[in-house]
Scaffold this motif. Sequence first.
Motif, PDB file in Angstrom:
ATOM      1  N   GLY A 162      -4.362   0.202  -1.328  1.00  0.00           N
ATOM      2  CA  GLY A 162      -3.107   0.401  -2.039  1.00  0.00           C
ATOM      3  C   GLY A 162      -2.132  -0.724  -1.771  1.00  0.00           C
ATOM      4  N   ARG A 163      -0.906  -0.525  -2.220  1.00  0.00           N
ATOM      5  CA  ARG A 163       0.125  -1.562  -2.115  1.00  0.00           C
ATOM      6  C   ARG A 163       1.448  -0.926  -1.686  1.00  0.00           C
ATOM      7  N   LYS A 164       2.143  -1.578  -0.783  1.00  0.00           N
ATOM      8  CA  LYS A 164       3.475  -1.163  -0.341  1.00  0.00           C
ATOM      9  C   LYS A 164       4.438  -2.324  -0.542  1.00  0.00           C
ATOM     10  N   GLY A 169      10.896  -5.112   8.279  1.00  0.00           N
ATOM     11  CA  GLY A 169      10.403  -5.592   9.566  1.00  0.00           C
ATOM     12  C   GLY A 169       8.933  -5.930   9.615  1.00  0.00           C
ATOM     13  N   ALA A 170       8.214  -5.791   8.486  1.00  0.00           N
ATOM     14  CA  ALA A 170       6.756  -5.955   8.517  1.00  0.00           C
ATOM     15  C   ALA A 170       6.334  -7.349   8.963  1.00  0.00           C
ATOM     16  N   GLU A 203      -2.986  -7.316   4.222  1.00  0.00           N
ATOM     17  CA  GLU A 203      -2.238  -8.568   4.339  1.00  0.00           C
ATOM     18  C   GLU A 203      -0.840  -8.423   3.753  1.00  0.00           C
ATOM     19  N   ILE A 204       0.070  -9.223   4.277  1.00  0.00           N
ATOM     20  CA  ILE A 204       1.405  -9.360   3.704  1.00  0.00           C
ATOM     21  C   ILE A 204       1.322 -10.432   2.632  1.00  0.00           C
ATOM     22  N   VAL A 205       1.585 -10.065   1.382  1.00  0.00           N
ATOM     23  CA  VAL A 205       1.452 -11.028   0.292  1.00  0.00           C
ATOM     24  C   VAL A 205       2.744 -11.785   0.032  1.00  0.00           C
ATOM     25  N   ILE A 222       2.974  -5.559   0.850  1.00  0.00           N
ATOM     26  CA  ILE A 222       1.719  -5.469   1.599  1.00  0.00           C
ATOM     27  C   ILE A 222       0.622  -4.945   0.694  1.00  0.00           C
ATOM     28  N   VAL A 223      -0.570  -5.504   0.832  1.00  0.00           N
ATOM     29  CA  VAL A 223      -1.749  -5.004   0.138  1.00  0.00           C
ATOM     30  C   VAL A 223      -2.756  -4.511   1.172  1.00  0.00           C
ATOM     31  N   TYR A 224      -3.219  -3.281   0.986  1.00  0.00           N
ATOM     32  CA  TYR A 224      -4.290  -2.711   1.807  1.00  0.00           C
ATOM     33  C   TYR A 224      -5.571  -2.725   0.969  1.00  0.00           C
ATOM     34  N   ASP A 225      -6.585  -3.394   1.483  1.00  0.00           N
ATOM     35  CA  ASP A 225      -7.833  -3.562   0.739  1.00  0.00           C
ATOM     36  C   ASP A 225      -9.024  -3.338   1.658  1.00  0.00           C
TER      37      ASP A 225
END
Length: 401
Positions: A162-164, A169-170, A203-205, A222-225
Amino acid sequence: MDFSISPDLAALRDRIETFVEAHILPVEADRSAWDAHDNIAEEPLQALRAKARAEGLWCPQVSPENGGLGIGKIGMAVTYETMNRSIFGPVVFNAAAPDDGNMMVLEALGTEAQRERWLAPIVRGEVRSAFAMTEPAPGGGSDPGMMRTTATRDGDAYVIRGRKWFITGAGAAEHFILMARTSDDPRRGLTAFLHHRDDPGWEIVRRIPIMGPEEHGGHCEIVYDGLRIPAENVLLEEGRGLKVTQTRLGPARLTHCMRWLGLAKRCIEIARDYAARREGFGVRLADRESVQVMLGDLAMQVEVGRLLVMKAAWEIDRGGYAQKEVSMAKIHVANLLHKAADTAIQINGARGYSTDTVLEWIYRYARQARLVDGADEVHKMVINRHLADQGTGFYRWETAP
């Protein structure tokens, strides 16, 4: 309620006030101590943190057994306001968002092993943390039920996709609390997970550019893959993500208000100081009725905000949820902060619009206050829902046993 505070709390407040005056304000005034994102740079921050820790002013919100002072929400209301006389105050005492809220939820809901692994390093100031919940449209924002990031069980782990975005603070965080969907159940469909910066599969895009000054680590997308999170890193239990968000966000919204009151008071302080010195057409600004009305109104609105915050803190300390009280405080204080900065800039004139004071910093920061942790309109809807449920009981004073 009794609005007096204990001698111990008063002494702690006074020690924090002295520390801010003697140590933090001089660093704030030195622009070479700022980083590229208008926050305090790491070297002066770590020096101030060491001093705060040595003076016993560290992590007041965390219990003593977990490394803090354990002063409760009322105590936090008193001390957080005092810390944020400086724009850099809360982070020096390890009481700034998002670490502040993350520490409170980990302490409240984490297992002993999770508190040792994920909480203790944040309390010690060794790592920073982030709370990854908000998603770009059409995903979840103020309505977590719209969440689209998924966690699929695979053996003894969950796979996250997913995507956030706007994750505060990430960019500097090592420890993350992640919200993801584990089922379509409207009440038990979300789950909270713990993961580390070095875990593969995410990763932080980008670090999203914003109008205002930034917390350390910015606001990131952020992308979670395919991130794999062990089942032991579920916070609370599968399907209890809404409970986690409620436990975290209610007190976190209130601590924002506590800190914003300190900034609002700083705006008044700067405005009063300038008005006392500046003359125009043979009259000091402080002697003009129009300026007196502006400052008197701000002082009254600050006091209204303090009462709203203190009532909510009292309700939480006695075991309540304080949902409507927190929403009222959040709306009022967020708007007050913006008004205080705007009024102080007006009184200071061009000086207020310049970087000669921190008013322009506070003004840029204040605009996001009406958005973070729920927009004003969402909180007004929450208040109306309580009004619809309670009717005239909405206004009833609690009766002592």
